[in-house]
Design an enzyme around this catalytic site. Structure first.
Site, PDB file in Angstrom:
ATOM      1  N   LYS A  39       1.003  -1.155   0.058  1.00 10.85           N
ATOM      2  CA  LYS A  39       0.118  -0.008  -0.030  1.00 10.85           C
ATOM      3  C   LYS A  39       0.751   1.319  -0.036  1.00 10.85           C
ATOM      4  O   LYS A  39       0.642   2.208  -0.836  1.00 10.85           O
ATOM      5  CB  LYS A  39      -0.906   0.144   1.139  1.00 10.85           C
ATOM      6  CG  LYS A  39      -1.708   1.103   1.754  1.00 10.85           C
ATOM      7  CD  LYS A  39      -2.688   0.886   2.694  1.00 10.85           C
ATOM      8  CE  LYS A  39      -1.190   1.110   3.856  1.00 10.85           C
ATOM      9  NZ  LYS A  39      -1.787   1.496   5.356  1.00 10.85           N
ATOM     10  N   GLU A 226      -4.906   5.369   5.220  1.00 11.01           N
ATOM     11  CA  GLU A 226      -5.489   4.645   6.597  1.00 11.01           C
ATOM     12  C   GLU A 226      -7.047   5.097   6.753  1.00 11.01           C
ATOM     13  O   GLU A 226      -7.488   5.690   7.634  1.00 11.01           O
ATOM     14  CB  GLU A 226      -4.816   5.017   7.929  1.00 11.01           C
ATOM     15  CG  GLU A 226      -3.321   4.480   7.708  1.00 11.01           C
ATOM     16  CD  GLU A 226      -3.167   2.949   7.891  1.00 11.01           C
ATOM     17  OE1 GLU A 226      -4.427   2.253   7.987  1.00 11.01           O
ATOM     18  OE2 GLU A 226      -2.068   2.684   8.065  1.00 11.01           O
ATOM     19  N   ARG A 609       1.627  -8.029  11.395  1.00 13.13           N
ATOM     20  CA  ARG A 609       2.629  -7.183  11.558  1.00 13.13           C
ATOM     21  C   ARG A 609       3.722  -8.312  11.202  1.00 13.13           C
ATOM     22  O   ARG A 609       5.134  -7.845  10.807  1.00 13.13           O
ATOM     23  CB  ARG A 609       3.055  -6.637  12.816  1.00 13.13           C
ATOM     24  CG  ARG A 609       2.028  -5.759  13.176  1.00 13.13           C
ATOM     25  CD  ARG A 609       1.666  -4.571  12.198  1.00 13.13           C
ATOM     26  NE  ARG A 609       0.460  -4.945  11.354  1.00 13.13           N
ATOM     27  CZ  ARG A 609       0.138  -4.438  10.260  1.00 13.13           C
ATOM     28  NH1 ARG A 609       0.951  -3.613   9.735  1.00 13.13           N
ATOM     29  NH2 ARG A 609      -0.941  -4.954   9.517  1.00 13.13           N
TER      30      ARG A 609
END
Length: 731
Positions: A39, A226, A609
């Site tokens: 992204k 976001e 993550r």
DNA sequence: GCCTCTGGATTTTTT
DNA sequence: ATCCAGAGGC
């Protein structure tokens, strides 16, 4: 300049949907980006593409990120890709961008450009004062809950007038009354809270079409990262600014929405498709970050949420090692497990300490981890804890600076007026406040009235003397601030108020003074600005920093971080700790299915993550506040597919009656050395430590059958447990 | 007005 | 366990 080459370079190495996202430069675009789907890369390439290929000047581009850190990194990345000046590119958080706009347009809006930004701490004290002024008991109406109610109202764009008209309960009635008082106090202090920064921009655009047009013309291309964590106010701002050109690209992932408690509204993504029916929707589903195992585990966790659109994440990465689930006895053992496993990873699989992160639900959990890491001598980097800018000594000095910038700031004034002690106590302050109110002036102006002797009764000679001295001090500092740079001003304050002497005798004075030095270091980076500008740039920076902004990737330190802060980051090895009912999911979410789903998303964010190694740890018992109690393993563990988990089956009384898989490898707690070998040092000895190098033993004291040594290494002072820290005597 | 002591509350996440 | 607010003594 060869545009063809540039275009090819900017698109090479991107997959098909990524390419589509970069090339779709006009009209509304919604990019739904799964974790690890590149992204950030897409956004950077898209901005560079706009500049290099389409020929848009950087000043016509606006990009909004979630943190300042993300903004910095994005800017660097774009600069590299666009190989040109990007100084005119507008890139920052909503709050930073809005602050800039407000300073620019303050005159139009009828506010002073010297306004200060109040953080939650300041907010709380204004609310306490508001309660006091309308005779309400802060015990009965906790300032924090009122603050969040006000913030929620602001996020729905309700001013206090609107709010007062729509109250539906007694509590809301109270909130409305406090809200009104609160807002008036902010206005007279020439201060804005975080929500006001955004709301005032909307108001500005609504009431001044010419200003809105200016920004609409300037920002031909707008991008928001976001997007799942934006609130209605932020959505509205974006809508306003991009209203003319309609080149609006938003990027987000509904599965990673974890800020609803801050009024982030998932509906923004849904509204987007409604408000822009012609929006092009692009899905990024290929994951480049994690192993197949980790990705599959993540997918099956998030699949348990009812309210979501299904998504197909896939990866070409190898399967990798299984997810390791471990139950430890308590939080100490949990911490020991993490520390020893980190060591093992470093030794056996070429992972650096900096590649490891420990993630947890609540900040309080960092404590046990820290203590153990200190014992082990494992270097760590704690993101947050007590936030630096919330330390008392730091706030004191910032309040002095804020007051110098804006003497109307009553929160700062009331904070510093008796620090160090000047004999202006509670009683005097009451008098001061009532005098200010009576005369309709700021407290600072009221001080002048008292010191000039025009106040009449209610003052004693002693009080007038103290106040005159304080007034002189502030006059002096204010005129100093107009001539000297920020660093000189900072030093002048410390010197004039005798702050170092004041800190002496406080508890933890050395650490406090160290914090002052650190703050001075921050001030130093503003020394080249012209006098007043340095001050205001510094204060703005200080008000809008977040803890993650200061996270540096230090190769030889393990990162300790909350799950919320970890959003957007990645680490080769991740330990998620405290997977217990009541913690993750947090107890506050038990009675609300929507909140429960958010907890699961938080877990999902944590899992995703991890690049290669994922550990999930829960403790059998954990002490909270005073007492220790048994914990139940988290229901989320039951969402992990058994075939991906290493461990033996063990059924527990989990509330969701799932089977929990526990890896029963015995935990090798390091056995302390016998005491004789331990106490081979004395104070003043020169020693060597594997990580920190050479140092001097400052003090030694017995501690739980062991010895705690305070050692001064070059640059840092560390507390170490002798049996764990492999200290060698030198010389 | 300031300091010290005691009892009570307190932990979710943060720009 | 730790921090904070209020009470009481100096």
């Amino acid at each position: 300049m060869n545009d063809g080459m540039t275009e090819k370079d900017l698109l090479s190495g991107l997959n098909a949907p990524q390419k589509a996202a970069v090339e779709q430069v006009s009209g509304p675009v919604l990019i739904l980006a799964g974790p690890g789907s590149g992204k950030t890369r897409v956004i950077a390439h898209r901005v560079a593409y706009l500049i290099r290929v389409i020929g848009i000047s950087p000043q016509h581009i606006l990009a909004v990120t979630f943190t300042n850190k993300a903004a910095r990194e994005m800017k660097a990345r774009v600069a590299g890709l666009a190989s040109g000046s990007v100084t005119n590119l507008t890139l920052g958080t909503f709050h930073a961008i809005c602050t800039r706009i407000l300073r620019q347009e303050a005159k139009t809006l009828g506010i002073s450009p010297q306004f200060v930004i109040y953080d939650d701490d300041d907010q709380t004290s204004v609310i306490k004062r508001s309660l006091q002024e309308i005779n309400l008991d802060p015990k009965q109406y906790p300032p924090r809950s009122i603050a969040s109610a006000i913030s929620a109202a602001k996020s729905r764009m309700l001013g206090y007038q609107d709010y007062l008209q729509s109250t539906r309960s007694y509590f809301e009635e109270i909130v409305g009354r406090v809200y009104e008082r609160y807002q008036k106090l902010l206005a007279s202090s020439n201060a804005l809270d975080f929500d006001d920064l955004l709301l005032n921009v909307i108001e500005l655009f609504r009431t001044h079409t010419e200003v809105l047009k200016k920004y609409q013309n300037r920002y031909q291309h707008v991008m928001v990262d976001e997007f799942q964590d934006t609130n209605l106010v932020q959505y509205e701002i974006v809508k306003q600014i991009s209203g003319k050109h309609r080149n609006l690209c938003v990027v987000g992932d509904p599965d990673q929405s974890i800020y609803s408690w801050r009024s982030a509204d998932l509906r923004n993504i849904l509204n987007f498709e409604r408000d822009y029916p012609d929006a092009k929707v692009i899905m990024l589903e290929q994951n480049y970050r994690s192993t197949g195992t980790i990705l599959e585990a993540a997918a099956s966790v998030i699949k348990a949420n009812r309210q979501r659109k299904p998504k197909d994440l896939w990866t070409k990465n190898e399967r990798g090692s299984p997810v390791i689930v471990v139950e430890t006895y308590d939080e100490q053992e949990e911490a020991r497990f993490v520390a020893s496993e980190v060591d093992r990873l470093v030794d056996s699989v070429k992972v650096k300490l900096g590649d490891c992160a420990v993630m947890y639900r609540t900040n309080a959990q960092s404590r046990a981890l820290e203590e153990t890491f200190i014992r082990y001598g494992t270097p760590y980097n704690l993101v947050a804890g007590t936030r630096f800018y919330e330390r008392r000594e730091v706030k004191d000095l910032i309040s002095y600076l804020r007051f110098i910038q804006n003497p109307a700031d009553s929160v700062s004034l009331l904070r510093i007026i008796n620090v160090p002690v000047r004999g202006i106590g509670q009683k005097s302050l009451e008098y001061l406040k009532s005098l200010a109110q009576e005369k309709g002036v700021t407290e600072y102006e009221a001080l002048h009235i008292i010191s000039s002797g025009e106040a009449g009764d209610g003052t004693t000679t002693a009080l007038r003397r103290s106040i005159s001295a304080f007034v002189n001090l502030t006059k002096e500092l204010i005129s100093f601030s107009k001539e000297k740079d920020l660093l000189q001003l900072f030093d002048a304050i410390i010197e004039r108020i005798g702050y170092q002497k004041y800190l002496k005798g406080e508890s933890g004075d050395e650490e406090r003074w160290e914090n002052v030095r650190e703050l001075r270091g921050v001030a130093e980076s503003y020394r080249d600005y012209p006098p007043r500008e340095g001050l205001s740039a510094f204060l703005e920076g200080v008000a809008l920093v977040s803890d993650v902004d200061n996270l540096e990737e230090i190769p030889e330190k393990v990162t300790l971080i909350t799950l919320h802060q970890a959003k957007g980051l990645e680490f080769p090895a991740v330990f998620i700790v405290g997977l217990e009912e009541g913690l993750l999911p947090h107890i506050k979410s038990f009675d609300d299915p929507g909140q429960m789903e958010e907890e699961r998303r938080l877990f999902y964010v944590g899992i995703t993550r991890a690049k290669r190694y994922l550990y999930i740890v829960h403790a059998f018992r954990r002490s909270t506040i005073g007492s220790r109690g048994a914990s139940t393993a988290s229901r989320f563990l039951g969402d992990l597919p058994p075939h991906l988990v290493q461990g033996t089956a063990k059924s527990t009384a989990s509330s969701s009656s799932h089977t929990i898989y526990v890896w029963n490898r015995p935990i090798q707690a390091p056995t302390p050395e016998p005491a004789q070998t331990v106490i081979q040092f004395s104070e003043g000895d020169k020693v060597r430590h594997v990580q920190f190098g050479e140092g001097i033993v400052v003090s030694l004291k017995p501690f739980n059958g062991d010895f705690e040594a305070v050692v001064a290494f070059k640059g840092t002072i560390k507390k170490l447990m002798l049996s764990f820290a492999r200290l060698e005597k030198v010389g």
